[in-house]
Design a protein around this motif. Structure first.
Motif, PDB file in Angstrom:
ATOM      1  N   LEU A  30       0.828  -1.203   0.000  1.00  0.00           N
ATOM      2  CA  LEU A  30       0.000   0.000   0.000  1.00  0.00           C
ATOM      3  C   LEU A  30       0.865   1.256   0.000  1.00  0.00           C
ATOM      4  CD1 LEU A  30      -2.884  -0.861   2.506  1.00  0.00           C
ATOM      5  CD2 LEU A  30      -2.914  -0.994   0.009  1.00  0.00           C
ATOM      6  N   ALA A  31       1.969   1.224   0.738  1.00  0.00           N
ATOM      7  CA  ALA A  31       2.854   2.385   0.758  1.00  0.00           C
ATOM      8  C   ALA A  31       3.417   2.657  -0.631  1.00  0.00           C
ATOM      9  CB  ALA A  31       3.990   2.164   1.755  1.00  0.00           C
ATOM     10  N   ARG A  32       3.839   1.601  -1.332  1.00  0.00           N
ATOM     11  CA  ARG A  32       4.379   1.777  -2.687  1.00  0.00           C
ATOM     12  C   ARG A  32       3.300   2.269  -3.651  1.00  0.00           C
ATOM     13  NH1 ARG A  32       8.659  -2.137  -2.119  1.00  0.00           N
ATOM     14  NH2 ARG A  32       8.830  -2.349   0.135  1.00  0.00           N
ATOM     15  N   GLN A  33       2.062   1.846  -3.386  1.00  0.00           N
ATOM     16  CA  GLN A  33       0.954   2.149  -4.284  1.00  0.00           C
ATOM     17  C   GLN A  33       0.284   3.491  -3.982  1.00  0.00           C
ATOM     18  OE1 GLN A  33      -0.876   0.178  -6.931  1.00  0.00           O
ATOM     19  NE2 GLN A  33       1.287  -0.353  -7.118  1.00  0.00           N
ATOM     20  N   LEU A  34       0.867   4.269  -3.066  1.00  0.00           N
ATOM     21  CA  LEU A  34       0.342   5.594  -2.718  1.00  0.00           C
ATOM     22  C   LEU A  34      -1.046   5.491  -2.089  1.00  0.00           C
ATOM     23  CD1 LEU A  34       1.299   7.441  -6.048  1.00  0.00           C
ATOM     24  CD2 LEU A  34       2.756   6.984  -4.061  1.00  0.00           C
ATOM     25  N   LEU A  35      -1.315   4.381  -1.375  1.00  0.00           N
ATOM     26  CA  LEU A  35      -2.631   4.155  -0.812  1.00  0.00           C
ATOM     27  C   LEU A  35      -2.658   4.223   0.713  1.00  0.00           C
ATOM     28  CD1 LEU A  35      -3.821   1.296  -3.187  1.00  0.00           C
ATOM     29  CD2 LEU A  35      -4.740   3.628  -3.062  1.00  0.00           C
ATOM     30  N   GLU A  45       1.368  12.508 -14.370  1.00  0.00           N
ATOM     31  CA  GLU A  45       2.326  11.798 -15.222  1.00  0.00           C
ATOM     32  C   GLU A  45       3.362  11.065 -14.387  1.00  0.00           C
ATOM     33  OE1 GLU A  45       5.105  12.644 -19.172  1.00  0.00           O
ATOM     34  OE2 GLU A  45       4.269  14.319 -18.035  1.00  0.00           O
ATOM     35  N   GLN A  46       3.850  11.704 -13.328  1.00  0.00           N
ATOM     36  CA  GLN A  46       4.832  11.052 -12.462  1.00  0.00           C
ATOM     37  C   GLN A  46       4.230   9.843 -11.753  1.00  0.00           C
ATOM     38  OE1 GLN A  46       5.744  14.548 -10.159  1.00  0.00           O
ATOM     39  NE2 GLN A  46       7.711  14.885 -11.200  1.00  0.00           N
ATOM     40  N   ALA A  47       2.976   9.947 -11.348  1.00  0.00           N
ATOM     41  CA  ALA A  47       2.323   8.831 -10.668  1.00  0.00           C
ATOM     42  C   ALA A  47       2.136   7.653 -11.619  1.00  0.00           C
ATOM     43  CB  ALA A  47       0.972   9.271 -10.100  1.00  0.00           C
ATOM     44  N   VAL A  48       1.724   7.925 -12.848  1.00  0.00           N
ATOM     45  CA  VAL A  48       1.561   6.849 -13.829  1.00  0.00           C
ATOM     46  C   VAL A  48       2.898   6.155 -14.062  1.00  0.00           C
ATOM     47  CG1 VAL A  48       1.001   6.322 -16.232  1.00  0.00           C
ATOM     48  CG2 VAL A  48      -0.446   7.887 -14.933  1.00  0.00           C
ATOM     49  N   ALA A  49       3.983   6.924 -14.134  1.00  0.00           N
ATOM     50  CA  ALA A  49       5.308   6.325 -14.320  1.00  0.00           C
ATOM     51  C   ALA A  49       5.702   5.492 -13.108  1.00  0.00           C
ATOM     52  CB  ALA A  49       6.341   7.421 -14.579  1.00  0.00           C
ATOM     53  N   HIS A  50       5.511   6.029 -11.904  1.00  0.00           N
ATOM     54  CA  HIS A  50       5.880   5.293 -10.687  1.00  0.00           C
ATOM     55  C   HIS A  50       5.129   3.970 -10.587  1.00  0.00           C
ATOM     56  CE1 HIS A  50       6.565   4.205  -6.525  1.00  0.00           C
ATOM     57  NE2 HIS A  50       5.252   4.193  -6.339  1.00  0.00           N
ATOM     58  N   LEU A  51       3.843   3.983 -10.951  1.00  0.00           N
ATOM     59  CA  LEU A  51       3.005   2.791 -10.837  1.00  0.00           C
ATOM     60  C   LEU A  51       3.164   1.855 -12.028  1.00  0.00           C
ATOM     61  CD1 LEU A  51      -0.155   4.660  -9.525  1.00  0.00           C
ATOM     62  CD2 LEU A  51       1.280   3.111  -8.184  1.00  0.00           C
ATOM     63  N   LEU A  52       4.056   2.189 -12.945  1.00  0.00           N
ATOM     64  CA  LEU A  52       4.294   1.370 -14.137  1.00  0.00           C
ATOM     65  C   LEU A  52       3.020   1.175 -14.951  1.00  0.00           C
ATOM     66  CD1 LEU A  52       6.850  -1.225 -12.781  1.00  0.00           C
ATOM     67  CD2 LEU A  52       7.146   0.134 -14.851  1.00  0.00           C
ATOM     68  N   GLY A  53       2.213   2.209 -14.996  1.00  0.00           N
ATOM     69  CA  GLY A  53       0.987   2.169 -15.781  1.00  0.00           C
ATOM     70  C   GLY A  53      -0.236   1.873 -14.942  1.00  0.00           C
ATOM     71  N   LEU A  54      -1.400   2.183 -15.512  1.00  0.00           N
ATOM     72  CA  LEU A  54      -2.679   1.959 -14.855  1.00  0.00           C
ATOM     73  C   LEU A  54      -3.554   1.094 -15.748  1.00  0.00           C
ATOM     74  CD1 LEU A  54      -3.397   5.644 -13.750  1.00  0.00           C
ATOM     75  CD2 LEU A  54      -2.446   3.805 -12.328  1.00  0.00           C
ATOM     76  N   GLN A  55      -4.233   0.135 -15.151  1.00  0.00           N
ATOM     77  CA  GLN A  55      -5.129  -0.711 -15.916  1.00  0.00           C
ATOM     78  C   GLN A  55      -6.212   0.159 -16.554  1.00  0.00           C
ATOM     79  OE1 GLN A  55      -8.144  -2.124 -16.335  1.00  0.00           O
ATOM     80  NE2 GLN A  55      -7.576  -4.057 -17.260  1.00  0.00           N
ATOM     81  N   THR A 216      13.402  -2.892 -15.123  1.00  0.00           N
ATOM     82  CA  THR A 216      11.969  -3.030 -14.852  1.00  0.00           C
ATOM     83  C   THR A 216      11.727  -3.813 -13.576  1.00  0.00           C
ATOM     84  OG1 THR A 216      11.586  -2.985 -17.234  1.00  0.00           O
ATOM     85  CG2 THR A 216       9.753  -3.671 -15.860  1.00  0.00           C
ATOM     86  N   VAL A 217      12.591  -4.779 -13.256  1.00  0.00           N
ATOM     87  CA  VAL A 217      12.481  -5.487 -11.982  1.00  0.00           C
ATOM     88  C   VAL A 217      12.563  -4.492 -10.828  1.00  0.00           C
ATOM     89  CG1 VAL A 217      13.641  -7.088 -10.409  1.00  0.00           C
ATOM     90  CG2 VAL A 217      13.341  -7.695 -12.821  1.00  0.00           C
ATOM     91  N   LEU A 218      13.518  -3.588 -10.894  1.00  0.00           N
ATOM     92  CA  LEU A 218      13.687  -2.607  -9.820  1.00  0.00           C
ATOM     93  C   LEU A 218      12.471  -1.690  -9.723  1.00  0.00           C
ATOM     94  CD1 LEU A 218      17.442  -1.663 -10.380  1.00  0.00           C
ATOM     95  CD2 LEU A 218      16.490  -3.292  -8.729  1.00  0.00           C
ATOM     96  N   ARG A 219      11.933  -1.285 -10.866  1.00  0.00           N
ATOM     97  CA  ARG A 219      10.753  -0.430 -10.850  1.00  0.00           C
ATOM     98  C   ARG A 219       9.526  -1.188 -10.342  1.00  0.00           C
ATOM     99  NH1 ARG A 219       9.645   2.437 -16.304  1.00  0.00           N
ATOM    100  NH2 ARG A 219       8.141   3.518 -14.960  1.00  0.00           N
ATOM    101  N   TYR A 220       9.418  -2.450 -10.718  1.00  0.00           N
ATOM    102  CA  TYR A 220       8.308  -3.261 -10.229  1.00  0.00           C
ATOM    103  C   TYR A 220       8.359  -3.375  -8.705  1.00  0.00           C
ATOM    104  CZ  TYR A 220       5.622  -7.406  -8.992  1.00  0.00           C
ATOM    105  OH  TYR A 220       4.751  -8.279  -8.373  1.00  0.00           O
ATOM    106  N   LEU A 221       9.531  -3.637  -8.155  1.00  0.00           N
ATOM    107  CA  LEU A 221       9.659  -3.740  -6.702  1.00  0.00           C
ATOM    108  C   LEU A 221       9.327  -2.409  -6.035  1.00  0.00           C
ATOM    109  CD1 LEU A 221      12.879  -5.931  -6.399  1.00  0.00           C
ATOM    110  CD2 LEU A 221      10.498  -6.655  -6.072  1.00  0.00           C
ATOM    111  N   ALA A 222       9.693  -1.306  -6.661  1.00  0.00           N
ATOM    112  CA  ALA A 222       9.390   0.011  -6.089  1.00  0.00           C
ATOM    113  C   ALA A 222       7.894   0.259  -6.033  1.00  0.00           C
ATOM    114  CB  ALA A 222      10.074   1.105  -6.907  1.00  0.00           C
ATOM    115  N   ASP A 268      16.067   0.164   0.529  1.00  0.00           N
ATOM    116  CA  ASP A 268      15.557   1.351   1.220  1.00  0.00           C
ATOM    117  C   ASP A 268      14.078   1.614   0.962  1.00  0.00           C
ATOM    118  OD1 ASP A 268      18.129   1.833   2.225  1.00  0.00           O
ATOM    119  OD2 ASP A 268      18.706   2.899   0.392  1.00  0.00           O
ATOM    120  N   ALA A 269      13.375   0.655   0.390  1.00  0.00           N
ATOM    121  CA  ALA A 269      11.953   0.847   0.114  1.00  0.00           C
ATOM    122  C   ALA A 269      11.157   0.862   1.414  1.00  0.00           C
ATOM    123  CB  ALA A 269      11.447  -0.262  -0.799  1.00  0.00           C
TER     124      ALA A 269
END
Length: 388
Positions: A30-35, A45-55, A216-222, A268-269
């Motif tokens: 939830l913390a990673r997902q801004l929830l 735009e930054q949020a869409v990038a951080h979340l690796l896209g939105l369904q 992308t692995v690193l971004r997915y974990l973030a 450090d996540a």
């Protein structure tokens, strides 16, 4: 050095791998997902990038997704980014439409091409005798000449291969090319049929070479960690990602879940305490929070698995204490007048008075904001959403 009678030196005990409970995994994700707390710093735009896209199978879900995650989110901001082609709608993870930044559309789409190839293999019987390279070339010329619907693509390709299955021809074009849905499709409060062109043509620059999956692995974990190899493979619709995780292992922390599955994470996540309060949140149907792990129990209680859809119809969902707890819908132009809106909440279980109040407050926040157009009055009700 300690010795025992009749034995050699005592071997040092290795540090045990920390175990993360479902609640600990829930709070970390939830913390990673801004929830856990809406972000006041990230742009859309930054949020869409951080979340690796939105369904984005439908138009509204990306807007609801960011309304739950960003403080002061204005749907017109994201709509403007779509109109400016800084965000695009394209098939990527799990063969579904996602809303991505232009940069990610040009890199993630090539990364998941292997999954599109597997999807195409399922239509091979309808493509007997079809040269896929020639098909991709013909389709590219057609959609870059002007955006085309899937029906128009079928009509263009069928004369060249009259014995092929028309639907398979269009699917082959979609799998072979990085096709984006052009605007006005996806714009806020506008309508438009699904018309397609290539990402390169729409964005105005070529796709990037197929990247290694490591970044992308690193971004997915973030965005979704801590997670297992299988979790990321589920999110991406890919296989054989173990090698990337092993290359990155020296730079990652490892944990285990209560079933003993190894989990990887960025050192450090954020990993909040399992008792960290998690506020009520209204999310769209098929939010990636619910679909991006092989083991979804960190968010979806086992007893509620499969309850958020019926047939082909999926429903918006809500979280209580960080976990899926029910579904909701909003109807505009109903109730006391055409300028009113009604939001109906259906819990799957019994809610406390405090939880009902918290959920009502979250619903009223959505109804009072810019997401609900011209609603001069609104009502929040607890009732039936999924007709049985």
């Amino acid at each position: 050095m300690t010795k025992t009678r009749g034995s050699g030196p005592t071997a040092p005990h290795p540090h045990p791998t920390p175990v993360l409970t479902p609640r600990a995994l829930n709070r970390a994700t939830l913390a990673r997902q801004l929830l856990l707390r809406r972000s006041a710093d990230l742009s859309a735009e930054q949020a869409v990038a951080h979340l690796l896209g939105l369904q984005a199978q439908n138009v509204k879900p990306p807007y609801y997704a960011l309304a739950a995650r960003l403080e002061g989110f204005d749907p017109e901001e994201m709509s403007g980014l779509l109109a400016a082609r800084a965000l695009v709608r394209i098939v990527t993870m799990r063969s579904t439409i996602h809303l991505h930044t232009a940069d990610d559309a040009l890199t993630l789409r090539p990364l998941v091409q292997a999954a599109r190839d597997r999807e195409l293999h399922a239509f091979r019987k309808g493509l007997t005798g079809v040269d896929l390279g020639e098909l991709a070339s013909l389709a590219r010329v057609a959609v870059e000449e002007e955006p085309r619907t899937m029906k128009q693509l079928r009509e263009i390709l069928l004369p060249r291969w009259p014995d092929a299955d028309p639907q398979s021809l269009a699917v082959a074009a979609r799998c072979s090319l990085p096709l984006v849905q052009v605007t006005p499709r996806g714009l806020w409060r506008q309508s438009g049929q699904v018309a397609l062109t290539t990402a390169e043509h729409w964005i105005g620059r070529p796709s990037e070479p197929v990247p290694t999956p490591d970044a992308t692995v690193l971004r997915y974990l973030a965005a979704f960690g801590p997670a297992s190899v299988k979790d990321m493979q589920t999110w991406a619709g890919l296989t054989r990602l173990r090698e990337a995780f092993e290359r990155l292992r020296p730079h990652l922390r490892t944990f285990r879940d209560e079933s003993g599955v190894e989990l990887f994470d960025l050192p450090d996540a954020p990993r909040p305490d399992a008792d960290t309060p998690a506020p009520a949140r209204l999310l769209p149907e098929f939010d990636n929070l619910l679909l991006s792990h092989a083991d979804r129990s960190r968010v979806v209680p086992p007893e509620y698995k499969g309850r958020t859809w019926k047939g082909n119809l999926a429903h918006n969902v809500f979280l209580i204490d960080g976990f899926l707890a029910g579904v909701w819908r909003v109807e505009e132009g109903v109730g006391e007048g055409k300028d009113s809106a009604v939001l109906t909440i259906e819990p799957f279980g019994t809610l406390t008075k405090a939880q009902r109040r918290e959920l009502t407050d979250e619903a009223e926040r959505l109804l009072r904001g810019p997401m609900i157009q011209a609603a001069t009055s609104y009502d929040v009700r607890f009732g039936t959403v999924i007709e049985r």
